[in-house]
Structures are given as structure tokens and as C-alpha cells.
Design a protein around this motif. Structure first.
Motif, short mmCIF file in Angstrom:
data_model
loop_
_atom_site.label_atom_id
_atom_site.label_comp_id
_atom_site.label_asym_id
_atom_site.label_seq_id
_atom_site.Cartn_x
_atom_site.Cartn_y
_atom_site.Cartn_z
N GLN A 224 53.64 86.13 21.37
CA GLN A 224 54.73 85.54 22.20
C GLN A 224 55.57 84.57 21.05
OE1 GLN A 224 53.95 84.03 26.41
NE2 GLN A 224 52.03 84.59 25.63
N HIS A 225 56.69 84.37 21.22
CA HIS A 225 57.36 83.30 20.68
C HIS A 225 57.23 81.98 21.30
CE1 HIS A 225 60.70 81.04 18.74
NE2 HIS A 225 60.40 82.01 17.62
N VAL A 226 57.05 81.07 20.49
CA VAL A 226 57.00 79.69 21.12
C VAL A 226 57.89 79.39 22.21
CG1 VAL A 226 58.19 78.20 19.65
CG2 VAL A 226 56.25 77.37 20.77
N ASP A 227 59.25 79.99 22.00
CA ASP A 227 60.30 79.52 23.05
C ASP A 227 59.98 80.55 24.19
OD1 ASP A 227 61.35 78.06 21.40
OD2 ASP A 227 62.94 79.57 20.72
N GLN A 228 59.03 81.33 24.43
CA GLN A 228 58.95 82.29 25.62
C GLN A 228 57.71 81.57 26.33
OE1 GLN A 228 57.65 85.77 23.15
NE2 GLN A 228 59.08 86.84 24.58
N LEU A 229 57.14 80.56 25.94
CA LEU A 229 55.96 79.80 26.63
C LEU A 229 56.70 78.84 27.80
CD1 LEU A 229 53.85 78.68 23.75
CD2 LEU A 229 53.37 80.64 25.17
N PRO A 230 56.04 78.74 28.98
CA PRO A 230 56.44 77.91 29.94
C PRO A 230 56.59 76.25 29.29
CG PRO A 230 54.58 79.32 30.82
CD PRO A 230 54.92 79.29 29.49
N PRO A 231 57.50 75.50 29.75
CA PRO A 231 57.45 74.28 29.19
C PRO A 231 56.17 73.38 28.79
CG PRO A 231 59.01 74.58 30.85
CD PRO A 231 58.40 75.77 30.93
N GLY A 232 55.34 73.55 29.63
CA GLY A 232 54.22 72.56 29.42
C GLY A 232 53.10 73.18 28.62
N ASP A 233 53.06 74.50 28.54
CA ASP A 233 52.33 75.24 27.56
C ASP A 233 52.90 74.97 26.03
OD1 ASP A 233 50.64 76.07 29.52
OD2 ASP A 233 51.08 78.36 29.47
N ARG A 234 54.13 74.98 26.12
CA ARG A 234 54.97 75.06 24.78
C ARG A 234 54.55 73.58 24.32
NH1 ARG A 234 59.73 76.87 25.86
NH2 ARG A 234 60.32 75.05 27.10
N GLN A 235 54.75 72.49 25.06
CA GLN A 235 54.47 71.20 24.50
C GLN A 235 53.15 71.24 24.25
OE1 GLN A 235 56.70 68.62 24.12
NE2 GLN A 235 55.17 68.03 23.06
N ALA A 236 52.13 71.63 24.89
CA ALA A 236 50.59 71.44 24.59
C ALA A 236 50.30 72.11 23.15
CB ALA A 236 49.56 72.26 25.72
N PHE A 237 51.12 73.35 22.84
CA PHE A 237 50.96 74.10 21.86
C PHE A 237 51.40 73.38 20.63
CE2 PHE A 237 53.01 76.82 18.62
CZ PHE A 237 51.75 77.57 17.92
N LEU A 238 52.75 72.93 20.85
CA LEU A 238 53.54 72.04 19.59
C LEU A 238 52.57 70.72 19.46
CD1 LEU A 238 57.18 72.36 20.70
CD2 LEU A 238 56.05 73.54 18.96
N ASP A 239 52.03 70.10 20.37
CA ASP A 239 51.21 68.98 20.35
C ASP A 239 49.78 69.45 19.29
OD1 ASP A 239 52.54 67.26 21.81
OD2 ASP A 239 51.38 67.30 23.37
N VAL A 240 49.22 70.70 19.37
CA VAL A 240 48.28 70.94 18.66
C VAL A 240 48.67 71.14 17.22
CG1 VAL A 240 46.41 72.67 18.28
CG2 VAL A 240 46.78 71.59 20.67
N VAL A 241 49.81 72.08 17.27
CA VAL A 241 50.25 72.48 15.80
C VAL A 241 50.62 71.13 15.00
CG1 VAL A 241 52.26 73.66 14.65
CG2 VAL A 241 50.77 74.58 16.62
N ASP A 242 51.19 70.23 15.70
CA ASP A 242 51.60 68.95 14.77
C ASP A 242 50.62 67.97 14.84
OD1 ASP A 242 51.75 67.29 17.00
OD2 ASP A 242 53.83 67.11 17.20
N ASP B 187 45.20 73.06 25.93
CA ASP B 187 45.06 73.23 27.29
C ASP B 187 46.59 74.08 28.02
OD1 ASP B 187 44.41 72.93 30.05
OD2 ASP B 187 44.64 70.84 30.21
N ALA B 188 46.40 74.97 27.97
CA ALA B 188 47.76 76.12 28.39
C ALA B 188 47.27 77.08 29.30
CB ALA B 188 48.31 76.45 27.03
N THR B 189 47.81 77.08 30.24
CA THR B 189 47.82 78.14 31.47
C THR B 189 47.99 79.41 31.03
OG1 THR B 189 49.91 77.93 32.75
CG2 THR B 189 48.03 76.46 33.38
N GLU B 190 49.00 79.88 30.19
CA GLU B 190 49.41 81.09 29.96
C GLU B 190 49.10 81.59 28.53
OE1 GLU B 190 51.33 83.13 31.99
OE2 GLU B 190 51.12 81.60 33.29
N LEU B 191 48.42 80.86 27.82
CA LEU B 191 47.40 81.44 26.71
C LEU B 191 46.05 81.40 26.89
CD1 LEU B 191 49.86 79.30 24.06
CD2 LEU B 191 49.79 81.64 24.35
N ARG B 192 45.70 82.37 26.17
CA ARG B 192 44.16 82.68 26.37
C ARG B 192 43.59 83.09 24.90
NH1 ARG B 192 46.61 87.06 29.07
NH2 ARG B 192 46.36 88.90 28.08
N PRO B 193 42.18 82.97 24.62
CA PRO B 193 41.70 83.27 23.29
C PRO B 193 42.31 85.02 22.91
CG PRO B 193 40.18 82.24 24.54
CD PRO B 193 41.43 82.44 25.33
#
Length: 76
Positions: A32-50, A57-63
Motif C-alpha cells: 500500500q502507498h502511505v496515502d492509501q492508509l486511513p489517517p490514524g494508521d498513516r500518522q502511526a506509520f509516519l511516527d515510527v518512520v520519523d 499501532d495501526a488497525t489496517e496494517l499487519r505483519p
């Protein structure tokens, strides 16, 4: 990328994000492209990356999922 390498030891264990080589992404991987993630998951992902977050802690992403941002990132 092998999905068997992306398992977690416990159902409640937080996921982590690691940068991966785009050439290791397989056709069967869910990408998935980061822009396809729901807003909460996108922010959680970006927090981890930066570096402001440690575990994802994201509902739409799994291992085994792959997120395309500036690079490819694997959720493990």
C-alpha cells in the motif's frame, strides 16, 4: 520477501516497521502507498518512520504488509 519471516511471537505484540529493499517485495505481498492508509494508521506509520514512535499501532496494517513511502517499509 517471505511471509514466514514476518510472524509475531504473541497476538498482542506490537508491530514494528523496517526499511526493506523494493526488489525483495514479491507480487503476492500486500503493498500500500502511505496515502492509501486511513489517517490514524498513516500518522502511526509516519511516527515510527520519523522516530517519534517505536511500535506501530495501526488497525489496517499487519505483519507481512509493505508500505511504500520514500522507500519500502515492511511491517513485522
Amino acid at each position: 520477501m517471505s511471509r514466514s519471516d514476518r510472524s509475531r511471537s504473541g497476538a498482542d505484540a506490537p508491530a514494528v516497521v523496517v526499511e526493506c529493499d523494493g526488489e525483495t517485495v514479491e507480487a503476492a505481498d500486500r503493498v500500500q502507498h502511505v496515502d492509501q492508509l486511513p489517517p490514524g494508521d498513516r500518522q502511526a506509520f509516519l511516527d515510527v518512520v520519523d522516530g517519534t514512535g517505536r511500535a506501530l499501532d495501526a488497525t489496517e496494517l499487519r505483519p507481512g504488509d509493505v508500505v511504500r513511502y520514500t522507500e519500502y517499509y515492511c511491517v513485522i
